[in-house]
Write an enzyme that holds these catalytic residues in place. Sequence first.
Site, PDB file in Angstrom:
ATOM      1  N   ASN A  48       8.722   8.667   5.273  1.00  0.00           N
ATOM      2  CA  ASN A  48       7.511   9.500   4.572  1.00  0.00           C
ATOM      3  C   ASN A  48       6.595  10.119   5.880  1.00  0.00           C
ATOM      4  OD1 ASN A  48       4.597   8.329   4.380  1.00  0.00           O
ATOM      5  ND2 ASN A  48       5.868   6.497   4.472  1.00  0.00           N
ATOM      6  N   ARG A  49       6.156  11.223   5.450  1.00  0.00           N
ATOM      7  CA  ARG A  49       5.073  11.501   6.505  1.00  0.00           C
ATOM      8  C   ARG A  49       3.728  12.125   5.418  1.00  0.00           C
ATOM      9  NH1 ARG A  49       9.612  15.049   7.912  1.00  0.00           N
ATOM     10  NH2 ARG A  49       9.387  17.298   6.855  1.00  0.00           N
ATOM     11  N   MET A  50       3.551  11.274   4.631  1.00  0.00           N
ATOM     12  CA  MET A  50       2.611  11.593   3.620  1.00  0.00           C
ATOM     13  C   MET A  50       1.163  12.104   4.183  1.00  0.00           C
ATOM     14  SD  MET A  50       4.319  11.115   0.830  1.00  0.00           S
ATOM     15  CE  MET A  50       3.163  11.564  -0.415  1.00  0.00           C
TER      16      MET A  50
ATOM     17  N   LYS B 219      -3.330  -4.323   9.350  1.00  0.00           N
ATOM     18  CA  LYS B 219      -2.152  -3.971   9.083  1.00  0.00           C
ATOM     19  C   LYS B 219      -1.522  -3.567  10.423  1.00  0.00           C
ATOM     20  CE  LYS B 219       1.241  -1.797   5.837  1.00  0.00           C
ATOM     21  NZ  LYS B 219       1.386  -1.473   4.573  1.00  0.00           N
TER      22      LYS B 219
ATOM     23  N   GLY C 102      12.024   0.316   4.048  1.00  0.00           N
ATOM     24  CA  GLY C 102      13.219  -0.208   3.094  1.00  0.00           C
ATOM     25  C   GLY C 102      14.200  -0.969   3.678  1.00  0.00           C
TER      26      GLY C 102
ATOM     27  N   ALA D  83       0.829  -0.960   0.145  1.00  0.00           N
ATOM     28  CA  ALA D  83       0.069   0.037  -0.077  1.00  0.00           C
ATOM     29  C   ALA D  83       0.837   1.270   0.048  1.00  0.00           C
ATOM     30  CB  ALA D  83      -0.767   0.119   1.147  1.00  0.00           C
ATOM     31  N   GLY D  84       0.201   2.331  -0.586  1.00  0.00           N
ATOM     32  CA  GLY D  84       1.214   3.663  -0.628  1.00  0.00           C
ATOM     33  C   GLY D  84       1.527   4.078  -1.891  1.00  0.00           C
ATOM     34  N   PHE D  85       1.826   2.947  -2.705  1.00  0.00           N
ATOM     35  CA  PHE D  85       2.342   3.445  -3.926  1.00  0.00           C
ATOM     36  C   PHE D  85       1.290   3.990  -4.845  1.00  0.00           C
ATOM     37  CE2 PHE D  85       3.621   2.482  -8.483  1.00  0.00           C
ATOM     38  CZ  PHE D  85       4.801   3.081  -8.544  1.00  0.00           C
TER      39      PHE D  85
ATOM     40  N   ASN E 171       1.733   8.641  10.465  1.00  0.00           N
ATOM     41  CA  ASN E 171       1.658   9.968  10.212  1.00  0.00           C
ATOM     42  C   ASN E 171       0.045  10.617  10.439  1.00  0.00           C
ATOM     43  OD1 ASN E 171       4.417  10.036   9.246  1.00  0.00           O
ATOM     44  ND2 ASN E 171       3.685   8.767   7.555  1.00  0.00           N
TER      45      ASN E 171
ATOM     46  N   PHE F 212      -1.800  10.144   4.544  1.00  0.00           N
ATOM     47  CA  PHE F 212      -2.855   9.694   3.889  1.00  0.00           C
ATOM     48  C   PHE F 212      -3.483  10.649   2.772  1.00  0.00           C
ATOM     49  CE2 PHE F 212      -4.411   6.519   7.479  1.00  0.00           C
ATOM     50  CZ  PHE F 212      -3.409   5.763   7.344  1.00  0.00           C
TER      51      PHE F 212
ATOM     52  N   ASN G 152       4.023  -2.251   8.669  1.00  0.00           N
ATOM     53  CA  ASN G 152       4.093  -0.732   8.435  1.00  0.00           C
ATOM     54  C   ASN G 152       5.372  -0.155   8.605  1.00  0.00           C
ATOM     55  OD1 ASN G 152       3.145   1.720   7.179  1.00  0.00           O
ATOM     56  ND2 ASN G 152       1.206   1.024   7.831  1.00  0.00           N
ATOM     57  N   THR G 153       5.719   1.319   8.342  1.00  0.00           N
ATOM     58  CA  THR G 153       6.849   1.562   8.481  1.00  0.00           C
ATOM     59  C   THR G 153       7.048   2.056  10.118  1.00  0.00           C
ATOM     60  OG1 THR G 153       5.741   3.724   8.204  1.00  0.00           O
ATOM     61  CG2 THR G 153       6.643   3.068   6.254  1.00  0.00           C
TER      62      THR G 153
HETATM   63  C1  LIG Z   1       5.766   6.543   0.557  1.00  0.00           C
HETATM   64  C2  LIG Z   1       5.138   5.776   1.118  1.00  0.00           C
HETATM   65  C3  LIG Z   1       3.830   5.860   1.644  1.00  0.00           C
HETATM   66  C4  LIG Z   1       3.278   4.864   2.146  1.00  0.00           C
HETATM   67  N1  LIG Z   1       1.832   4.820   2.362  1.00  0.00           N
HETATM   68  C5  LIG Z   1       1.267   3.660   2.919  1.00  0.00           C
HETATM   69  C6  LIG Z   1      -0.356   3.788   3.032  1.00  0.00           C
HETATM   70  O1  LIG Z   1      -1.017   4.774   2.682  1.00  0.00           O
HETATM   71  N2  LIG Z   1      -0.830   2.799   3.751  1.00  0.00           N
HETATM   72  C7  LIG Z   1      -0.281   1.632   4.443  1.00  0.00           C
HETATM   73  O2  LIG Z   1      -0.748   0.810   5.089  1.00  0.00           O
HETATM   74  N3  LIG Z   1       1.380   1.728   4.179  1.00  0.00           N
HETATM   75  C8  LIG Z   1       1.599   2.641   3.450  1.00  0.00           C
HETATM   76  N4  LIG Z   1       3.200   2.555   3.236  1.00  0.00           N
HETATM   77  C9  LIG Z   1       4.090   1.460   4.042  1.00  0.00           C
HETATM   78  C10 LIG Z   1       4.072   0.271   2.990  1.00  0.00           C
HETATM   79  O3  LIG Z   1       2.970  -0.418   2.471  1.00  0.00           O
HETATM   80  C11 LIG Z   1       4.988  -0.743   3.731  1.00  0.00           C
HETATM   81  O4  LIG Z   1       4.363  -1.223   4.633  1.00  0.00           O
HETATM   82  C12 LIG Z   1       6.262  -0.179   4.190  1.00  0.00           C
HETATM   83  O5  LIG Z   1       7.014   0.925   3.115  1.00  0.00           O
HETATM   84  C13 LIG Z   1       7.586  -1.174   4.288  1.00  0.00           C
HETATM   85  O6  LIG Z   1       7.704  -1.973   3.216  1.00  0.00           O
HETATM   86  P1  LIG Z   1       9.064  -1.429   2.286  1.00  0.00           P
HETATM   87  O7  LIG Z   1      10.173  -1.441   3.181  1.00  0.00           O
HETATM   88  O8  LIG Z   1       9.237  -2.507   1.241  1.00  0.00           O
HETATM   89  O9  LIG Z   1       8.862  -0.137   1.729  1.00  0.00           O
HETATM   90  C14 LIG Z   1       3.749   3.489   2.599  1.00  0.00           C
HETATM   91  C15 LIG Z   1       5.145   3.371   2.438  1.00  0.00           C
HETATM   92  C16 LIG Z   1       5.773   4.492   1.655  1.00  0.00           C
HETATM   93  C17 LIG Z   1       7.273   4.232   1.474  1.00  0.00           C
END
Ligand SMILES: Cc1cc2nc3c(=O)[nH]c(=O)nc-3n(C[C@H](O)[C@H](O)[C@H](O)COP(=O)(O)O)c2cc1C
Length: 377
Positions: A133-135, A233, A284, A84-86, A199, A137, A262-263
């Site tokens: 990120n601190r987008m 999640k 990451g 999620a988030g992409f 966030n 939502f 999540n992050t």
């Molecule tokens: C820019 C960005 C925006 C994200 N937005 C969301 C989101 O809207 N909802 C959500 O559940 N997770 C969001 N995530 C978290 C990712 O879905 C994922 O759980 C997290 O990045 C860990 O995976 P990775 O290390 O492969 O990036 C976001 C991550 C990033 C980098």
Amino acid sequence: MFGPPASLVIWKKRDRRDSFARAMTASLDLAARLLRLLPPEAAHRLALRGLSLLPVRAAGRGDDPILATRVLGIDFPNPIGLAAGFDKSAEVFARLPGLGFGFVEVGSVTPRPQVGNPRPRLFRLSRDRALINRMGFNNDGLAAVAARLAARPGAERRVLGANLGKNKDSADAAADYAAGVKALAPLADYLVVNVSSPNTPGLRALQGREPLAALLAAARAARGAERPPLLLKLSPDLTEADKADVAAAALAGGADGLIVANTTVARPATLRDPAAREAGGLSGRPLFAPSTAVLADMYRLTGGRLPIIGVGGIGSAEDAYAKIRAGASLLQLYTAFVYQGPGLVERIKRGLAARLRADGFGRVAEAVGADHGGRPV
Ligand SMILES: Cc1cc2nc3c(=O)[nH]c(=O)nc-3n(C[C@H](O)[C@H](O)[C@H](O)COP(=O)(O)O)c2cc1C
């Protein structure tokens, strides 16, 4: 009559298709490298624009059969999903299986559209292969997303999850999630109650025992039927007590599966990039170890009875395999996709299939939780 045998014609056709796919992936990887020269959010917008021009293709074409897996009553051509988030507002989800993903999760979507936090709000930690990120939502809201999902081409099989959030200014979180479930249950293969983004003020407090039970009850009531499955999640920053509470709530029938994680708001001492100072959620490579530890904990606490999607820092086949062995039935990634480009997905799938075979597994499901001494169920 004297033409080439049919098998040769098919082989040649497949060979042409494969070399086209390889050339396409190489140019997309190059495009991903070039995008990293732009500020991160501009690069993301441009990536979405570019992806919207790709042809819509069926998922799973050419996937190694050892990767096919059935989880939550859904058939996945391979276990590698886009997190999620992409594609928060479901703008390009139909194109993503063409890059090799076995499933795609859109969102987080909030009931009303939301602009999110002020910019800049997305930071590359290139030296650490990480993002902060601190987008907050930012998304187009349920009505727009529901309309896009309803218009999705239905003929080709691909698995779609929808991740639900709450509006920042909403006083009733349960009502927000219930609205999300009502709007998107008929349109998605699975739904995610996201209570773990760092966030949105107060959001992660919903992971506590009582608020979580109430929230899940509201979401389940809004769904009405048994399907689609409802996943929860989680944050990688849960305390031991939180993890036990969440496992109990989920097992009591609150959730059909978990997504871990999540992050993180933690900042591991190993971070070297100056952007590590920014506030927000870290994703990451530095998230791999902590998120895999929480995944293993949740697998143990739930006795392997709930499917878990493992996410956090996956950047190679080795990482993917480690998450499966720790207890993940499915996987997702985001940050490594930004750093390595779409070619990563095929590399992970190839390497994962090879590792499964080398260890004598016939299917992904046989390796799930292998580090715990085999599946307890
Ligand atoms: C820019 C960005 C925006 C994200 N937005 C969301 C989101 O809207 N909802 C959500 O559940 N997770 C969001 N995530 C978290 C990712 O879905 C994922 O759980 C997290 O990045 C860990 O995976 P990775 O290390 O492969 O990036 C976001 C991550 C990033 C980098």
